[in-house]
Design an enzyme around this catalytic site. Structure first.
Site, PDB file in Angstrom:
ATOM      1  N   THR A  42      15.530  20.874  11.173  1.00  0.00           N
ATOM      2  CA  THR A  42      15.406  19.171  10.678  1.00  0.00           C
ATOM      3  C   THR A  42      13.922  18.997   9.707  1.00  0.00           C
ATOM      4  OG1 THR A  42      13.974  19.068  12.646  1.00  0.00           O
ATOM      5  CG2 THR A  42      16.407  18.366  12.873  1.00  0.00           C
ATOM      6  N   VAL A  44      11.079  16.949   9.213  1.00  0.00           N
ATOM      7  CA  VAL A  44       9.715  16.986   9.461  1.00  0.00           C
ATOM      8  C   VAL A  44       9.409  18.056   9.873  1.00  0.00           C
ATOM      9  CG1 VAL A  44       8.361  15.336  11.023  1.00  0.00           C
ATOM     10  CG2 VAL A  44       9.693  14.276   9.471  1.00  0.00           C
ATOM     11  N   CYS A  45      10.289  18.658  11.315  1.00  0.00           N
ATOM     12  CA  CYS A  45       9.974  19.861  11.817  1.00  0.00           C
ATOM     13  C   CYS A  45       9.605  20.996  11.089  1.00  0.00           C
ATOM     14  CB  CYS A  45      11.130  20.084  12.785  1.00  0.00           C
ATOM     15  SG  CYS A  45      11.343  18.773  14.098  1.00  0.00           S
ATOM     16  N   THR A  46      10.365  21.163   9.968  1.00  0.00           N
ATOM     17  CA  THR A  46      10.259  22.142   9.032  1.00  0.00           C
ATOM     18  C   THR A  46       8.840  22.012   8.396  1.00  0.00           C
ATOM     19  OG1 THR A  46      12.650  22.233   8.422  1.00  0.00           O
ATOM     20  CG2 THR A  46      11.104  23.383   6.974  1.00  0.00           C
ATOM     21  N   PHE A  49       5.993  23.179  11.251  1.00  0.00           N
ATOM     22  CA  PHE A  49       6.049  24.437  11.356  1.00  0.00           C
ATOM     23  C   PHE A  49       5.470  25.159  10.159  1.00  0.00           C
ATOM     24  CE2 PHE A  49       8.240  26.207  15.256  1.00  0.00           C
ATOM     25  CZ  PHE A  49       8.644  25.159  15.830  1.00  0.00           C
TER      26      PHE A  49
END
Length: 218
Positions: A42, A44-46, A49
């Site tokens: 996804t 934003v998550c990328t 992280f």
């Protein structure tokens, strides 16, 4: 039940990209940061992280272990790590937990209110607020919590600043003022009178009878 500041961080055993993690054992005598996400692959998550990967050295300086939680399998995490590392230009060398069972998400009260979790076809929207941050002390106590909605990417510079503030005040009779960054003056706790504060911290900058600043001790 919610997980509150000063609660013992729930212990768990889970598979991860670094093998089986027994959380309290893995943490040892370090500080820890748990940060979680609703799904792999996804956008934003990328970016988030990736930000953690870039800050690996900063967390190491602070003797802090970082662990990610996402509600997909280790196999998916390993594939996603390649995207994270390509985007960030840094290795994602922290463990990412397989929380397909939502065991960790539920133990840490990460799910949104009135959540509904389908048995098949679960989307990021079903686990929307599984986007939380917990700072855990070496004594396994929760020191700080943050929760974010799906649409707001986290500011990891602020998370690092908050970690610095937690470590600066841990076991010391001081607090940090608004917008504090390391090196700035700290607030002396009201548990010390002026004489005790001066003996411990030296000269004070007394703004108000209850607002006294001192130079940090380290």
């Amino acid at each position: 039940m919610s997980v509150r500041i000063n609660d013992t961080a729930p212990d768990f055993t889970a598979e991860s990209t670094a093998g089986t993690i027994r959380f309290h054992d893995w943490l040892g005598d370090s500080y820890g940061i748990i940060f979680s996400h609703p799904r792999d692959f996804t956008p934003v998550c990328t970016t988030e992280f990736g930000a953690v990967a870039q800050l690996s050295g900063e967390f190491a300086k602070r003797k802090t272990k970082v662990i990610g939680v996402s509600v997909d399998s280790v196999e998916e995490h390993q594939k996603w790590k390649r995207d994270i590392e390509a985007f960030a230009g840094s290795p994602a060398d922290f463990p990412i937990i397989d929380d397909t069972s939502l065991t960790v998400a539920k133990a840490y009260d990460m799910l949104p209110a009135d959540y509904y979790l389908p048995t098949e076809g679960r989307t990021p929207a079903n686990t929307a607020t599984v986007r939380t941050v917990y700072i855990v002390g070496p004594d396994k106590k929760i020191r700080l919590t943050m929760s974010y909605p799906m649409s707001v990417g986290r500011n990891f510079a602020e998370i690092l600043r908050a970690l610095d503030a937690v470590q600066a005040t841990d076991g010391v009779p001081v607090a940090t003022p608004a917008n504090w960054v390391p090196g700035q003056d700290v607030i002396v706790a009201l548990s010390l009178n002026d004489a005790q504060a001066k003996e411990k911290f030296g000269d004070l900058d007394i703004k108000l009878p209850y607002l006294r600043f001192a130079k940090p001790q380290n």
